[in-house]
Design an enzyme around this catalytic site. Structure first.
Site, mmCIF file in Angstrom:
data_model
loop_
_atom_site.group_PDB
_atom_site.id
_atom_site.type_symbol
_atom_site.label_atom_id
_atom_site.label_comp_id
_atom_site.label_asym_id
_atom_site.label_seq_id
_atom_site.Cartn_x
_atom_site.Cartn_y
_atom_site.Cartn_z
ATOM 1 N N ASP A 80 23.675 10.789 -16.310
ATOM 2 C CA ASP A 80 23.937 11.111 -17.834
ATOM 3 C C ASP A 80 23.629 9.971 -18.574
ATOM 4 O O ASP A 80 23.458 8.845 -18.145
ATOM 5 C CB ASP A 80 25.276 11.619 -17.921
ATOM 6 C CG ASP A 80 26.246 10.718 -17.699
ATOM 7 O OD1 ASP A 80 26.033 9.681 -16.761
ATOM 8 O OD2 ASP A 80 27.338 10.250 -18.250
ATOM 9 N N GLU A 175 28.998 9.794 -16.035
ATOM 10 C CA GLU A 175 29.666 8.358 -15.837
ATOM 11 C C GLU A 175 30.161 7.926 -17.245
ATOM 12 O O GLU A 175 31.143 7.217 -17.355
ATOM 13 C CB GLU A 175 28.632 7.452 -15.078
ATOM 14 C CG GLU A 175 29.382 6.076 -14.920
ATOM 15 C CD GLU A 175 29.169 4.940 -15.939
ATOM 16 O OE1 GLU A 175 29.577 4.094 -16.064
ATOM 17 O OE2 GLU A 175 28.728 5.322 -17.135
#
Length: 410
Positions: A80, A175
């Site tokens: 991400d 994350e």
């Protein structure tokens, strides 16, 4: 190196921005887009046991090519990108043989990447810089790490003369919103230790990070007609100002460095009747971290004593802790990474992370996990860039760690 660059560009063009407001896992459906691409890429290069689970975690195996026992090691990166800045329609720009001067990212909007402000640029004179076009982030955090891990595995598969033990790789979602390790199955991963490829400057090697908490402050006011407000109105925005002023004014991100902790106000929304503040609280030292949380609560308590109970409400939640406690008993895993860099003529920069990585949470889940540079700079915004040469160097470090781990096991 061109193949590594092409792979990096392929990944950054997939929008994978996570969403801190969505409790779903992963927090955005578009993270699946890159996950599915990676599954196919890993199978194509010859990785085994490639899996994509229901929570968007990817794992894969490179089997050992030696006939003796070698510790199973892992390499991890996140797919991400930050919610701080858009990752839609990333349009990378290339500057070969960078001359150390200003780079105009976007002429129409007068967006300039300048070494007069970002002096790290001067470290990379003569190299090929990959930048944004000034309208998005780049995504080197952490698609540089993803690229490097895939590229290193491909190289090892294509060069069986390089001896290595079993290697596990993992790619995590979310994350950037603090959930990257929440659903990570350490037992399934099956490594003795791992490395996150999620640092910045070439040479960074980190096994310490902040202890971290998030804090929400709700200030309850009372609205009445301003012409008749004396003794009746409670303006929550003015109380919010008192709360902010009650914290140490120099203990903020823009005035701290190294091991210095801080309070960071990152969101503020208010009107007379209600104001909401959102903070992050950080410190490397656990004792100072606990003291910071106590100080934060005391500011609220003091205001409530002065103004009345429940005017100021505080909610503090721990997010992650300093992984140093879990790494120190197995410092040989840091030594291996340091030796790998030295053998590649990279000067190790061992320092504490002023932030966190998946590795901090994974270390507390039983997978010691130091952090290694991925090469990017100025993460989470339009000035993000990565030297192409850094992508190659980080890839080489992964390969060298696999070699050294095997040599030490003989």
């Amino acid at each position: 190196m061109q193949k590594i660059i092409d792979r990096f560009v392929k990944y950054i063009k997939v929008d994978t921005q996570s969403d801190p407001e969505n409790p779903a896992f992963p927090s955005t459906e578009k993270q699946w887009d890159l996950a599915k691409i990676l599954v196919e890429d890993l199978k194509e290069i010859g990785m085994e046991d490639v899996t994509l689970d229901d929570n968007c975690y990817i794992m894969a195996t490179l089997p050992s090519n030696v006939d003796f026992e070698v510790p199973v090691i892992g390499f991890i990166a996140h797919i991400d990108t930050s919610p701080d800045y858009t990752g839609t329609n990333v349009n990378p720009q290339f500057y070969p043989n960078y001359d150390g001067k200003d780079i105009v990212l976007n002429k129409e909007q007068n967006i300039v990447l300048s070494p007069s402000y970002f002096d790290d640029l001067l470290l990379y004179k003569g190299q090929t810089l990959i930048t944004t076009d000034g309208t998005t982030l780049l995504g080197a955090d952490d698609k540089a790490g993803v690229t490097e891990i895939v590229s290193a595995m491909e190289y090892l598969i294509q060069h069986p003369e390089i001896k290595h033990g079993k290697i596990r790789i993992g790619f995590t979602p979310d994350e950037e919103v603090g959930k990257g390790a929440h659903m990570f199955d350490v037992d399934k991963f099956g490594a003795e230790w791992a490395y996150t490829m999620d640092g910045s400057q070439v040479g960074e090697l980190e096994f310490e990070n902040f202890n971290a908490a998030g804090a929400k402050v709700t200030i309850n006011g009372k609205i009445v007609h301003p012409g008749y407000a004396k003794g009746k109105m409670i303006n929550s925005m003015l109380i919010a100002n008192d709360f902010i002023s009650g914290l140490p004014k120099n203990e903020v991100p823009e005035k701290t460095e190294g091991y210095e902790g801080f309070y960071h106000l990152h969101t503020m929304e208010g009107e007379v009747e209600k104001t909401n503040l959102e903070y992050i609280i950080r410190d490397h030292d656990i004792k100072l971290f606990e003291e910071r949380k106590a100080t934060f609560q005391k500011v609220a308590d003091d205001l409530n004593k002065k103004l009345g109970s429940n005017i100021v409400e505080v909610e503090i939640k721990d997010q992650y802790f300093n992984m140093r406690e879990k790494i120190e008993p197995v410092m040989h895993i840091v030594d291996i990474a340091e030796e790998a860099m030295k053998q590649l003529n990279i000067k190790p920069l061992i320092k504490a992370i002023r932030g966190g990585t998946d590795g901090s949470q994974l270390s507390y889940k039983g997978l010691p996990c130091p952090n290694i540079f991925a090469g990017g700079h100025n993460f989470h915004g339009r000035y993000e860039y990565v030297p192409a040469e850094s992508l190659k160097l980080a890839t080489d470090v992964i390969i060298k760690i696999a070699q050294i781990t095997t040599e030490r096991a003989q």
